[in-house]
Design a protein around this motif. Structure first.
Motif, PDB file in Angstrom:
ATOM      1  N   HIS A  29      78.338  47.696  38.507  1.00 53.78           N
ATOM      2  CA  HIS A  29      78.453  48.490  39.724  1.00 53.78           C
ATOM      3  C   HIS A  29      77.558  49.723  39.620  1.00 53.78           C
ATOM      4  O   HIS A  29      77.445  50.331  38.568  1.00 53.78           O
ATOM      5  N   SER A  94      84.658  52.164  41.977  1.00 54.33           N
ATOM      6  CA  SER A  94      83.253  51.789  41.862  1.00 54.33           C
ATOM      7  C   SER A  94      82.940  50.638  42.801  1.00 54.33           C
ATOM      8  O   SER A  94      83.843  49.905  43.226  1.00 54.33           O
ATOM      9  N   SER A  95      81.679  50.506  43.131  1.00 56.39           N
ATOM     10  CA  SER A  95      81.239  49.416  43.986  1.00 56.39           C
ATOM     11  C   SER A  95      79.806  49.072  43.647  1.00 56.39           C
ATOM     12  O   SER A  95      79.111  49.828  42.952  1.00 56.39           O
ATOM     13  N   THR A 100      79.515  46.285  49.740  1.00 54.86           N
ATOM     14  CA  THR A 100      80.661  45.713  49.042  1.00 54.86           C
ATOM     15  C   THR A 100      81.796  46.714  49.048  1.00 54.86           C
ATOM     16  O   THR A 100      81.598  47.901  49.275  1.00 54.86           O
ATOM     17  N   GLU A 101      82.984  46.202  48.781  1.00 59.13           N
ATOM     18  CA  GLU A 101      84.144  47.080  48.774  1.00 59.13           C
ATOM     19  C   GLU A 101      84.194  47.893  47.489  1.00 59.13           C
ATOM     20  O   GLU A 101      83.545  47.577  46.496  1.00 59.13           O
ATOM     21  N   ALA A 102      84.987  48.954  47.532  1.00 59.32           N
ATOM     22  CA  ALA A 102      85.226  49.778  46.355  1.00 59.32           C
ATOM     23  C   ALA A 102      86.452  49.263  45.621  1.00 59.32           C
ATOM     24  O   ALA A 102      87.460  48.918  46.240  1.00 59.32           O
ATOM     25  N   PHE A 103      86.339  49.208  44.303  1.00 54.53           N
ATOM     26  CA  PHE A 103      87.452  48.807  43.449  1.00 54.53           C
ATOM     27  C   PHE A 103      88.004  50.064  42.786  1.00 54.53           C
ATOM     28  O   PHE A 103      87.239  50.838  42.203  1.00 54.53           O
TER      29      PHE A 103
ATOM     30  N   LYS B  49      88.432  43.037  54.444  1.00 52.87           N
ATOM     31  CA  LYS B  49      87.331  43.899  54.860  1.00 52.87           C
ATOM     32  C   LYS B  49      86.612  43.261  56.035  1.00 52.87           C
ATOM     33  O   LYS B  49      86.611  42.037  56.213  1.00 52.87           O
ATOM     34  N   GLN B 100      78.930  53.032  49.640  1.00 48.35           N
ATOM     35  CA  GLN B 100      80.072  52.970  50.533  1.00 48.35           C
ATOM     36  C   GLN B 100      80.890  54.249  50.394  1.00 48.35           C
ATOM     37  O   GLN B 100      81.582  54.445  49.423  1.00 48.35           O
TER      38      GLN B 100
END
Lengths: 113, 114
Positions: A29, A94-95, A100-103, B49, B100
Motif C-alpha cells: 500500500h 492504508s490503501s 481502492t478502499e482504506a483498510f 463501496k 483516498q
C-alpha cells in the motif's frame, strides 16, 4: 496478510508526557492515514501520506502533534506534550492508490490522565 | 470539500426485520462512497463501496447499498438483520487527491432486539 498493525493497543499516560503511536501498513500500500475517533467529533482525518510524503496535515490539531513516515512500512504519530483532551482512539489506515478502499487497523486507545 | 450526514444516530430493529440506514453526502464531483462497520473495541471493516457503474452495490454479510445521484444519497440496506449485526455503521465519501481522503459521517448505532 496481517492487515494494518497498530501498537500499542492501549496507552495510559500522564499529562505532559510524550506519546508515540505506531503503525505498520499493509505491504504494497502506498497511502497511509491517521484518524482520531472521539464521541464528540467522530472520526477525523489527522494527516495522510502518499508514497511516504505527507500530503495533507490540515487535520492535525496543533503543533503538539507530529507524524512521520520514514519508509513504506512504518509510520508514527507523536504527541508532545500530551493533554487530557487528546484522549481518544487513534486509527491508522492504508490503501493502494486512489481507487481502492482504506483498510483500518484495530486502533490505539489513548488515555491521558 | 466533501461532507457526509447520517441522520439517524441510533436505530433499533427486531431480529429478522429489514434495515435501512440513511446517508447523504455533499461533494462537487463524482463521489467514491463507502460503508464501514465497527464493532465495540474494534477497527472499521469495509462493508461495501461504490466507485462507478451499477448504482446498486452488494457487500459482505448480506448488505447492499444504492447510489442515487439525484438525492445525493447512499443508503445501506439489509433484508433481514441478525443479532450479530449490532454495531456502529459509518458512511464515508472519498475524494481523489493523490489518495483516498475519506470524510466520515457521525455514525449510526444499530441495536437488535431479540
Amino acid at each position: 496478510d496481517a492487515g494494518v498493525i497498530q501498537s500499542p493497543r492501549h496507552e495510559v499516560t500522564e499529562m505532559g508526557q510524550e506519546v508515540t503511536l505506531r503503525c505498520k501498513p499493509i505491504s504494497g500500500h502506498n497511502s497511509l492515514f491517521w484518524y482520531r475517533q472521539t464521541m464528540m467529533r467522530g472520526l477525523e482525518l489527522l494527516i495522510y501520506f502518499n508514497n511516504n510524503v505527507p500530503i495533507d496535515d490540515s487535520g492535525m490539531p496543533e503543533d503538539r502533534f507530529s507524524a512521520k513516515m520514514p519508509n513504506a512500512s512504518f509510520s508514527t504519530l507523536k504527541i508532545q506534550p500530551s493533554e487530557p483532551r487528546d484522549s481518544a482512539v487513534y486509527f491508522c489506515a492504508s490503501s493502494f492508490g486512489g481507487r481502492t478502499e482504506a483498510f483500518f487497523g484495530q486502533g490505539t486507545r489513548l488515555t491521558v490522565v | 470539500a466533501q461532507s457526509v450526514t447520517q441522520p439517524d444516530i441510533h436505530i433499533t430493529v427486531s431480529e429478522g426485520a429489514s434495515l435501512e440506514l440513511r446517508c447523504n453526502y455533499s461533494y462537487g464531483a463524482t463521489p467514491y462512497l463507502f460503508w464501514y462497520v465497527q464493532s465495540p473495541g474494534q477497527g472499521l471493516q469495509l462493508l461495501l463501496k461504490y466507485f462507478s457503474g451499477d448504482t446498486l452495490v452488494q457487500g459482505i454479510k448480506g448488505f447492499e447499498a444504492e447510489f442515487k445521484r439525484s438525492q445525493s444519497s447512499f443508503n445501506l440496506r439489509k433484508p433481514s438483520v441478525h443479532w450479530s449485526d449490532a454495531a456502529e455503521y459509518f458512511c464515508a465519501v472519498g475524494a481523489i487527491q493523490g489518495a483516498q481522503k475519506l470524510v466520515f459521517g457521525q455514525g449510526t448505532r444499530l441495536t437488535i432486539n431479540p
